[in-house]
Design a protein around this motif. Sequence first.
Motif, PDB file in Angstrom:
ATOM      1  N   THR A  15       0.835  -1.202   0.000  1.00 24.51           N
ATOM      2  CA  THR A  15       0.000   0.000   0.000  1.00 24.51           C
ATOM      3  C   THR A  15       0.868   1.250   0.000  1.00 24.51           C
ATOM      4  O   THR A  15       1.856   1.335   0.733  1.00 24.51           O
ATOM      5  CB  THR A  15      -0.900   0.007   1.242  1.00 24.51           C
ATOM      6  N   ASP A  38     -13.086  -7.948 -11.303  1.00 20.96           N
ATOM      7  CA  ASP A  38     -13.274  -8.391  -9.935  1.00 20.96           C
ATOM      8  C   ASP A  38     -14.490  -9.304  -9.884  1.00 20.96           C
ATOM      9  O   ASP A  38     -15.449  -9.127 -10.650  1.00 20.96           O
ATOM     10  CB  ASP A  38     -13.498  -7.190  -9.011  1.00 20.96           C
ATOM     11  N   THR A  82      -3.643   1.068  -3.355  1.00 17.29           N
ATOM     12  CA  THR A  82      -4.440   0.735  -2.167  1.00 17.29           C
ATOM     13  C   THR A  82      -4.936  -0.700  -2.284  1.00 17.29           C
ATOM     14  O   THR A  82      -4.987  -1.263  -3.393  1.00 17.29           O
ATOM     15  CB  THR A  82      -5.654   1.664  -2.029  1.00 17.29           C
ATOM     16  N   SER A  83      -5.324  -1.283  -1.188  1.00 17.59           N
ATOM     17  CA  SER A  83      -5.762  -2.681  -1.196  1.00 17.59           C
ATOM     18  C   SER A  83      -6.998  -2.870  -2.076  1.00 17.59           C
ATOM     19  O   SER A  83      -7.195  -3.958  -2.643  1.00 17.59           O
ATOM     20  CB  SER A  83      -6.051  -3.160   0.230  1.00 17.59           C
ATOM     21  N   SER A  84      -7.798  -1.824  -2.225  1.00 19.66           N
ATOM     22  CA  SER A  84      -8.999  -1.928  -3.072  1.00 19.66           C
ATOM     23  C   SER A  84      -8.644  -2.024  -4.555  1.00 19.66           C
ATOM     24  O   SER A  84      -9.527  -2.307  -5.392  1.00 19.66           O
ATOM     25  CB  SER A  84      -9.917  -0.730  -2.843  1.00 19.66           C
ATOM     26  N   GLN A  85      -7.390  -1.796  -4.879  1.00 12.40           N
ATOM     27  CA  GLN A  85      -6.945  -1.912  -6.267  1.00 12.40           C
ATOM     28  C   GLN A  85      -6.364  -3.291  -6.570  1.00 12.40           C
ATOM     29  O   GLN A  85      -5.896  -3.530  -7.688  1.00 12.40           O
ATOM     30  CB  GLN A  85      -5.934  -0.810  -6.600  1.00 12.40           C
ATOM     31  N   SER A  87      -6.619  -6.624  -7.997  1.00 14.56           N
ATOM     32  CA  SER A  87      -7.532  -7.023  -9.057  1.00 14.56           C
ATOM     33  C   SER A  87      -6.732  -7.676 -10.178  1.00 14.56           C
ATOM     34  O   SER A  87      -5.510  -7.745 -10.135  1.00 14.56           O
ATOM     35  CB  SER A  87      -8.265  -5.787  -9.605  1.00 14.56           C
TER      36      SER A  87
END
Lengths: 116, 112
Positions: A15, A38, A82-85, A87
């Motif tokens: 991150t 995703d 970021t962790s949400s990326q 994919s």
Amino acid sequence: DAGITQSPRHKVTETGTPVTLRCHQTENHRYMYWYRQDPGHGLRLIHYSYGVKDTDKGEVSDGYSVSRSKTEDFLLTLESATSSQTSVYFCASLGTSGTGGTDTQYFGPGTRLTVL
Amino acid sequence: GQQVMQIPQYQHVQEGEDFTTYCNSSTTLSNIQWYKQRPGGHPVFLIQLVKSGEVKKQKRLTFQFGEAKKNSSLHITATQTTDVGTYFCAVPISGSARQLTFGSGTQLTVLP
């Protein structure tokens, strides 16, 4: 399949670090695209390009930037991952298919990105 | 923006059974495309439908475009293990023929 390659194929990063993914096509296609995939969301368009130095935002562009300095190369940059990326990222270019000349997106093999 | 609903999300069938996936839009579509993605692979274009009520066949695969051009289906007759994968429909984003919105996909598992 059209000659589309992506690099790297796999990447693990932390991150906050910058990450650049590369897409290279040998078909002289004008239009190129970056998608993320995703579970449960299919393919979502991040950015696309309609020519050298001509780019525009897609559905999920926040946190991403792109550049296209040559017809064959389309770069996707995560300025601060970021962790949400986390994919799978697919690049595609627009060519024609079949006798009717249908506009068809040809996809690269994908890059699996993990952000810890 | 343009959205398309695809159902079911998952489908398990015995080899030899038929399979159908559906895509539905709230607006009239100029065309619809179908793609297949094998496990671990990338999406590959299968076909495009343009005309109202159009039906196209590729061996055991039958593609239909609704009369109102708001829905489409992909039907596979007598599934084989080679049919395993995720099937996506894709439609043009309103006002931009060269951008697509993809459905969420139907993941097909074929049990031997």
